[in-house]
Design a protein around this motif. Structure first.
Motif, PDB file in Angstrom:
ATOM      1  N   GLY A  85      -4.671  -4.056  -1.170  1.00 30.47           N
ATOM      2  CA  GLY A  85      -4.719  -4.313  -2.601  1.00 30.47           C
ATOM      3  C   GLY A  85      -6.072  -4.769  -3.093  1.00 30.47           C
ATOM      4  N   ASP A  86      -6.089  -5.169  -4.364  1.00 31.65           N
ATOM      5  CA  ASP A  86      -7.335  -5.545  -5.026  1.00 31.65           C
ATOM      6  C   ASP A  86      -7.416  -7.028  -5.348  1.00 31.65           C
TER       7      ASP A  86
ATOM      8  N   ASN B 170       0.829  -1.204   0.000  1.00 27.19           N
ATOM      9  CA  ASN B 170       0.000   0.000   0.000  1.00 27.19           C
ATOM     10  C   ASN B 170       0.866   1.258   0.000  1.00 27.19           C
TER      11      ASN B 170
ATOM     12  N   SER C 140      -2.483  -8.962  -7.250  1.00 26.51           N
ATOM     13  CA  SER C 140      -1.045  -8.701  -7.137  1.00 26.51           C
ATOM     14  C   SER C 140      -0.245  -9.420  -8.205  1.00 26.51           C
TER      15      SER C 140
ATOM     16  N   GLY D 130      -0.129  -4.416  -3.897  1.00 24.42           N
ATOM     17  CA  GLY D 130      -1.010  -5.083  -2.957  1.00 24.42           C
ATOM     18  C   GLY D 130      -0.317  -6.277  -2.326  1.00 24.42           C
TER      19      GLY D 130
ATOM     20  N   HIS E 243      -0.323  -7.529 -11.452  1.00 19.74           N
ATOM     21  CA  HIS E 243       0.543  -6.345 -11.401  1.00 19.74           C
ATOM     22  C   HIS E 243       2.020  -6.746 -11.478  1.00 19.74           C
TER      23      HIS E 243
END
Length: 395
Positions: A362-363, A166, A366, A187, A369
């Motif tokens: 996070g969403d 974050n 990870s 994340g 990303h």
């Protein structure tokens, strides 16, 4: 279209020629980095794994078997035993450096990914930094109690790239003098697994581990290496509290830090009450998550109590100061290592409402990303010659 096709070919050629190595030393860090390992492999990068630490120790489940079972056969896994009984943490670091240096010489990876605040991660950062092998540190910039916090920040200072959970963690790394261009917010990788619809059912998890009781707590207690005498006493109080509470428990062995033997010795008392205690050297991460998600509470001093449990809304009793300074929320009930106070905190936790706290971890993407950073070459192009960035230069 021609330009897009050319770009695709370039990415494919790069992924086929680039080698990403991962270091894992515990069941916990493996569970978190496994999505990244699989994502890199699935996108055509050459992948290898240096498995050491708890993975090679029988008293912690010899989880190298789990690593081998859960990764594709064409991923090279190199096991290395870095610890024998009574080895102190400094010796573990030294042995890991020796083994990892040989691994880097033989495998010649383009970068090595390490996680968190364990002695093995410290050894990975030292070796990579001294060998000019790019080190990618996952989940740096966070706060840990006792020696773990020192290790985490030391690892960050010797790493070339940072993949953080974050913006708060990013800000701390900038405060440590890290270049903002080297820090990427992706994340927390374990969220990828925690939110997965493919987690096993509770019925399947209970059957796999022969857990007969319907209501239970998860108990995880680790040594506090900065005060071993107090840690030994805390283990006695912790076990006494579990026994006197009259509740059912899924108990997981501590990590392999100095002082773990005192905790395991106390756990022998729990084995005398098998109808209330199921004790495991280790649990597969996905099954652990299912059991945690359905527990009445988590009790102990594991980071799972302040990271994973709140995400599921599971109340946790945080015993002692091992997690000092980390995330705090309404589902976390801190208490000193005293049996009466542990029992009281556990009663409060079990009665507390379950409110998931997703926080800022996070969403759940990870791994996506991470792969994007691999494909764009940002991780491979990071400079190995680091320069301290003074705060006045970024304000």
């Amino acid at each position: 279209l021609a330009k897009c096709h050319g770009a695709t070919n370039w990415v494919g050629q790069m992924s086929a020629s680039k080698h990403v190595a991962f270091l894992t030393g515990t069941r916990a860090d493996y569970g978190k980095i496994k999505p990244l390992i699989l994502a890199a492999h699935e996108n055509g990068f050459r992948v290898s794994v240096f498995a050491t630490g708890m993975h090679l120790l029988p008293q912690f489940g010899r989880t190298i078997k789990e690593v081998r079972r859960t990764l594709p056969k064409d991923i090279t896994i190199v096991p290395f035993k870095n610890q024998v009984e009574n080895d102190t943490m400094d010796v573990v670091v030294a042995k890991t450096i020796t083994g990892l240096s040989a691994f880097l010489t033989k495998m010649q990876p383009d970068l090595i990914a390490i996680h968190g605040d364990r002695p093995e991660a410290l050894a990975g950062a030292i070796t990579g930094a001294l060998r000019n092998t790019r080190v990618v540190h996952i989940e740096g910039g966070e706060l840990s109690g006792t020696i773990d916090g020192i290790i985490r920040h030391a690892v960050s200072k010797m790493s070339h790239v940072h993949l953080v959970a974050n913006d708060e963690a990013r800000a701390r790394l900038i405060q440590l003098g890290e270049a903002s261009a080297s820090i990427h917010v992706i994340g927390s990788p374990d969220l990828d697994i925690m939110m997965s619809p493919a987690l096993p059912t509770l019925k399947k998890a209970r059957a796999r581990y022969k857990i007969d009781f319907d209501e239970y707590q998860v108990a995880i207690f680790h040594p506090v290496t900065t005060d071993l005498d107090a840690s030994k006493h805390a283990a006695k109080e912790f076990v006494a509290a579990l026994i006197e509470s009259g509740r059912n428990y899924v108990v997981i062995h501590p990590n392999n830090d100095t002082g773990h033997e005192h905790i395991l010795r106390e756990y022998e008392l729990l084995r005398e009450i098998p109808q209330r205690f199921r004790i495991f050297e280790s649990l597969r991460f996905e099954y652990f998550l299912t059991l945690l998600r359905n527990a009445q509470a988590l009790v102990g001093n594991s980071s799972a109590g302040i990271r994973e449990a709140p995400i599921y809304g599971v109340p946790s009793v945080d015993v002692g100061d091992r997690q000092r300074g980390r995330y705090d929320g309404p589902s976390i009930f801190p208490c000193p290592p005293n049996r009466a106070e542990i029992k009281a905190a556990l009663d409060s936790a079990v009665a507390a409402p379950r409110v998931p706290q997703l926080g800022s971890f996070g969403d759940g993407r990870s791994s996506e990303h991470f792969v994007q950073l691999l494909k764009t070459g940002q991780l491979f192009d990071a400079p190995v010659d680091k320069v301290f960035v003074d705060l006045k230069d970024v304000m």
